[in-house]
Design an enzyme around this catalytic site. Structure first.
Site, short mmCIF file in Angstrom:
data_model
loop_
_atom_site.label_atom_id
_atom_site.label_comp_id
_atom_site.label_asym_id
_atom_site.label_seq_id
_atom_site.Cartn_x
_atom_site.Cartn_y
_atom_site.Cartn_z
N ASP A 97 -8.34 -9.22 1.28
CA ASP A 97 -8.98 -8.47 2.37
C ASP A 97 -10.24 -9.16 2.87
OD1 ASP A 97 -7.20 -6.49 2.80
OD2 ASP A 97 -8.23 -4.95 1.64
N GLU A 102 -2.48 -4.58 -2.83
CA GLU A 102 -2.66 -5.77 -1.98
C GLU A 102 -1.78 -6.92 -2.42
OE1 GLU A 102 -4.69 -7.66 1.33
OE2 GLU A 102 -4.59 -5.61 0.64
N SER A 158 -11.45 -3.21 4.61
CA SER A 158 -10.14 -2.61 4.41
C SER A 158 -9.63 -1.98 5.69
CB SER A 158 -10.20 -1.55 3.31
OG SER A 158 -8.94 -0.91 3.15
N SER A 159 -8.31 -1.93 5.84
CA SER A 159 -7.69 -1.23 6.96
C SER A 159 -7.29 0.20 6.59
CB SER A 159 -6.43 -1.97 7.41
OG SER A 159 -6.74 -3.28 7.81
N THR A 161 0.83 -1.20 0.00
CA THR A 161 0.00 0.00 0.00
C THR A 161 0.87 1.25 0.00
OG1 THR A 161 -1.71 -1.19 1.20
CG2 THR A 161 -1.84 1.19 1.30
N GLY A 174 0.63 -0.32 5.34
CA GLY A 174 0.95 -1.27 6.39
C GLY A 174 -0.03 -2.40 6.60
#
Length: 249
Positions: free
Chosen positions: A140, A120, A164-165, A100, A186
């Site tokens: 994800d 990803e 998603s983060s 990312t 990250g």
């Protein structure tokens, strides 16, 4: 926002950046938030995500009371936020691999963007079309669709967006003036990286460069991860004595 809401019940500003007390407190709040995330967070077109309940002040105060300042709770339990059915879903099992990028731009006219983009996994799908690498966001999704007879909220389904983060953030003051634009790469650590940067700037009054230069520590519901070859790694013995499982990496 859950992590920050839980931590609002403690005097973070009185703690030293990178101190054992700060690492312990942020780690414990992160455990609680990641436990709820694994249970409830998924595409809201497919799943009834109790966003209001997850951020309910009384609920976050109750979660904060689970934190012991002298001892780690170990594996945190998920909660039962208002408006949710905690029995409806099983915990998520998504690898959420990191590949990312993040950028922040503020121009002379005051326009601002905080932008996170991801392929990803290393090189995404490994397919290129007209100069663009195609992403591979399937990682994800939870790789396990159900556990113990209960569906995972973030299981893969046709037409569904993966959880998603990515956490691009714009922070405004009470008068709607832009204070900060922040974000991070990250993988599933993004949430903790952004949280740590916000705490450094809002609670500890650090400028952006020293804030993002702080050694990283991460807890995603399991081990407390400390950044190798930094002063924060020296906290490992003391944190282990408090019950933390430690990984230095």
């Amino acid at each position: 926002l859950q992590i920050l809401g839980i931590l609002s019940h403690f005097d973070l500003a009185a703690l030293e950046p990178g101190s054992m007390e700060a690492v312990h407190l942020i780690s414990e709040a992160s455990r609680l938030a990641y436990a709820d995330r694994a249970r409830f967070m998924a595409d809201s077109d497919f799943v009834d995500v109790p966003v209001v309940g997850l951020l309910d002040p009384a609920y976050l105060e109750a979660r904060a009371r689970l934190i012991d300042l002298t001892r780690s709770m170990g594996k945190a339990p998920h909660g039962a936020p208002p408006g949710s059915d905690a029995r409806a879903y099983a915990a998520d099992a998504s690898p959420e691999l990191p590949s990312t990028s993040h950028l922040v731009v503020v121009d002379a006219a005051g326009n601002a963007v905080s932008f996170t983009t991801s392929v990803e996994r290393a090189f995404g799908s490994r397919l290129m079309v007209h100069g663009f690498l195609l992403n591979n966001q399937l990682t994800d999704f939870s790789f396990v669709a159900e556990q113990d007879g209960r569906a995972v909220a973030n299981r893969i389904e046709p037409g569904k967006r993966p959880r998603s983060s990515m956490s691009p953030m714009l922070v405004f003051d009470r008068h709607d003036n832009l204070l900060l634009a922040v974000g991070s790469p990250g993988g599933s650590r993004i949430i903790t990286f952004v949280t740590q940067a916000l705490i450094a700037m809002l609670d500890w009054d650090l400028d952006p460069q020293p804030a993002v230069a702080l050694p990283h520590h991460v807890n995603r519901g399991g081990a407390t991860e400390l950044e190798i070859d930094t002063a924060i790694a020296d906290l490992a013995p003391a944190l282990e004595a408090m019950g933390h499982e430690i990984k230095i990496q």
